[in-house]
Design a protein around this motif. Structure first.
Motif, PDB file in Angstrom:
ATOM      1  N   ILE A   7     -14.862 -13.072   2.322  1.00 16.77           N
ATOM      2  CA  ILE A   7     -13.699 -12.939   1.460  1.00 16.77           C
ATOM      3  C   ILE A   7     -13.028 -14.311   1.313  1.00 16.77           C
ATOM      4  O   ILE A   7     -12.883 -15.043   2.285  1.00 16.77           O
ATOM      5  N   THR A   9      -9.581 -16.142   0.080  1.00 18.88           N
ATOM      6  CA  THR A   9      -8.206 -15.771  -0.244  1.00 18.88           C
ATOM      7  C   THR A   9      -7.615 -16.721  -1.275  1.00 18.88           C
ATOM      8  O   THR A   9      -8.057 -17.865  -1.427  1.00 18.88           O
ATOM      9  N   ARG A 138      -7.489  -2.755   8.345  1.00 19.60           N
ATOM     10  CA  ARG A 138      -7.594  -1.855   7.194  1.00 19.60           C
ATOM     11  C   ARG A 138      -6.664  -0.646   7.351  1.00 19.60           C
ATOM     12  O   ARG A 138      -6.003  -0.222   6.415  1.00 19.60           O
ATOM     13  N   ALA A 141      -3.117  -1.728   6.821  1.00 18.79           N
ATOM     14  CA  ALA A 141      -2.847  -1.925   5.392  1.00 18.79           C
ATOM     15  C   ALA A 141      -2.605  -0.582   4.709  1.00 18.79           C
ATOM     16  O   ALA A 141      -1.707  -0.439   3.881  1.00 18.79           O
ATOM     17  N   PRO A 201       2.368  -7.257   3.074  1.00 14.39           N
ATOM     18  CA  PRO A 201       1.136  -6.762   3.698  1.00 14.39           C
ATOM     19  C   PRO A 201       0.058  -7.835   3.824  1.00 14.39           C
ATOM     20  O   PRO A 201      -0.880  -7.681   4.591  1.00 14.39           O
ATOM     21  N   ARG A 202       0.194  -8.932   3.083  1.00 16.80           N
ATOM     22  CA  ARG A 202      -0.809  -9.995   3.187  1.00 16.80           C
ATOM     23  C   ARG A 202      -0.778 -10.643   4.564  1.00 16.80           C
ATOM     24  O   ARG A 202      -1.767 -11.209   5.025  1.00 16.80           O
ATOM     25  N   TRP A 205      -3.421  -9.792   7.137  1.00 16.25           N
ATOM     26  CA  TRP A 205      -4.761 -10.381   7.018  1.00 16.25           C
ATOM     27  C   TRP A 205      -4.783 -11.863   7.334  1.00 16.25           C
ATOM     28  O   TRP A 205      -5.865 -12.456   7.397  1.00 16.25           O
TER      29      TRP A 205
END
Lengths: 235, 203
Positions: A7, A9, A138, A141, A201-202, A205
């Motif tokens: 991933i 960002t 997860r 989140a 919420p970021r 991560w």
């Protein structure tokens, strides 16, 4: 779910999606907080002062949760009887004994369970994000999206009290008046809503194992597209 | 345009290419599973029709009583504003203010702003204060709580049913219908409205 490559960002690519209008902007020389070229809202990789503000709102909410549940939210006066004060919980019990078990459960969940779970969950989210925990990202989140979605239903009892006070006003016969508990309760709902909106919420991560090096945009892998289940707002 | 080539997950900051989706399909983030975007064309006419209907229904819901209560020979009826004023009169102004904002002012402002944004757009004109209206519209969404109020009416009716005869009135159906209309209206993606406005201005 589709393939999952590493991933990348937006922060690594130094691009940012405007939180207000969705425009994707390359942050070049501009610093955090530069205005969005389309809508002028400040562009930021993360919300500002998440921890200090969320904690302040959350602590205020949890302090007020005590009077919200202990103080009466309304008083019923009937002819020939002593005035009766109801707390949120006694209102639930009253519904239950009157036979409306389904509504009793709805009010219990909306007024007592949701605010409590919301306060506990937000505290958990803030602590784990602050410690940059990799535990159940997860799941965390998802639970954040759920509390954001259900939060405002706690306002239920405020409306019930207001309506009952408007209806039951028969001077000498009977009347219902709201009590200070309702103020504390309304404040709890507003404060928890503000606290959860302030959380970003970021942060859950951040410090996740990042891609070895930032990939150029054309190597960013394709998004998973699952067929949406039949939902009322489907096109 | 770069804006449409990639999509950034608002919930976890992951970056994805933005493929074309079949109509009605929802794209989700592979990392955090949050919804990213849906292929759902935004129909200005549908939105306008919903906003206009919602405005009329909001007026009706506020004019007609929500419920009536009968005790012996006296009858009382409650409107939304009756409830707000009764709460204010009995000294809990904060509760009255919350109810007034979340069930009356915010929904009304939402509908008026939708109309203000959509009407000129529909005929390809510039909306005065478009940016400002859109920002307010977005900020307002979580604080408009007509649906919670409708459930509140239901609970109040059940609670009072043991005490007196309670009859739901037209206002109750008005608020129920308003809930449906506002839910539909808010299901549209405001980002798409920005895209349309930008295309119109550029082209």
């Amino acid at each position: 779910m589709a393939e999952s490559g590493p991933i990348v960002t937006a922060t690594e690519l130094n691009i940012v999606a405007c939180s207000a209008c969705g425009q994707v902007v390359k942050l070049g020389a501009e610093r955090e907080g530069a205005p969005c070229p389309r809508c002028a809202a400040p562009l930021r990789h993360r919300k500002r002062n998440v921890y200090s503000r969320s904690w302040a709102l959350l602590i205020s909410a949890s302090i007020l949760y005590v009077p919200a549940n202990l103080l009466p939210i309304m008083r019923t006066r009937t002819i020939g009887g002593a005035p009766r004060d109801d707390t949120i919980l006694s209102g639930v019990v009253e519904l239950w004994t009157a036979g409306s078990i389904d509504l009793a459960i709805i009010v219990f969940v909306a007024s007592i369970v949701v605010p409590l779970v919301k306060i506990a969950t937000l505290a958990m989210l803030l602590i784990t994000a602050q410690r940059r925990s990799s535990w159940a990202r997860r799941g965390r989140a998802r639970i954040y999206r759920i509390i954001e979605f259900v939060g405002h239903w706690s306002m239920l009892d405020i409306f019930v009290v207001a309506l009952m006070a408007a209806l039951v006003r028969f001077q000498t016969l009977a009347d219902i008046t709201p009590r200070p508990g309702a103020v504390a309760f309304g404040a709890v709902v507003v404060l928890t809503m503000l606290a959860s909106r302030r959380f970003d919420p970021r942060l859950i991560w951040d410090a996740a194992p990042a891609a070895a090096s930032a990939a150029p945009i054309d190597e960013v892998h394709a998004v998973a597209a699952d067929a949406a289940p039949a939902s009322p707002d489907q096109a | 345009m770069a804006n449409h080539a990639i999509v950034i997950c608002e919930h976890c900051d992951a970056v994805f290419q933005r493929p074309m989706l079949a109509p009605g399909v929802l794209a989700r983030c592979t990392r955090c599973d949050a919804p990213l975007y849906r292929n759902r064309p935004l129909d200005l006419d549908v939105m306008l029709a919903l906003a206009l209907t919602a405005l009329i229904v909001l007026v009706l819901a506020n004019v007609f009583p929500i419920v009536t209560l009968q005790v012996s020979n006296t009858e009382r009826e409650a409107t939304l504003w009756g409830a707000i004023l009764a709460t204010y009169d009995t000294g809990v102004a904060f509760v009255a203010l919350l109810a007034a904002l979340t069930v009356f002012f915010f929904p009304l402002l939402q509908i008026l702003l939708y109309l203000h944004v959509l009407l000129p757009m529909r005929w390809g004109l510039r909306t005065a204060g478009f940016r400002y209206s859109m920002h307010v519209l977005r900020a307002m969404q979580p604080w408009s709580m007509v649906e919670v109020f409708v459930l509140g009416v239901l609970v109040a009716v059940v609670k009072l049913a043991g005490m007196a005869e309670v009859t739901p009135q037209l206002g109750m159906w008005g608020f129920a219908l308003l809930t449906v209309l506002l839910t539909l209206l808010n299901s549209f993606d405001l980002h798409q409205l920005w895209d349309i406005a930008q295309e119109r201005c550029d082209g």
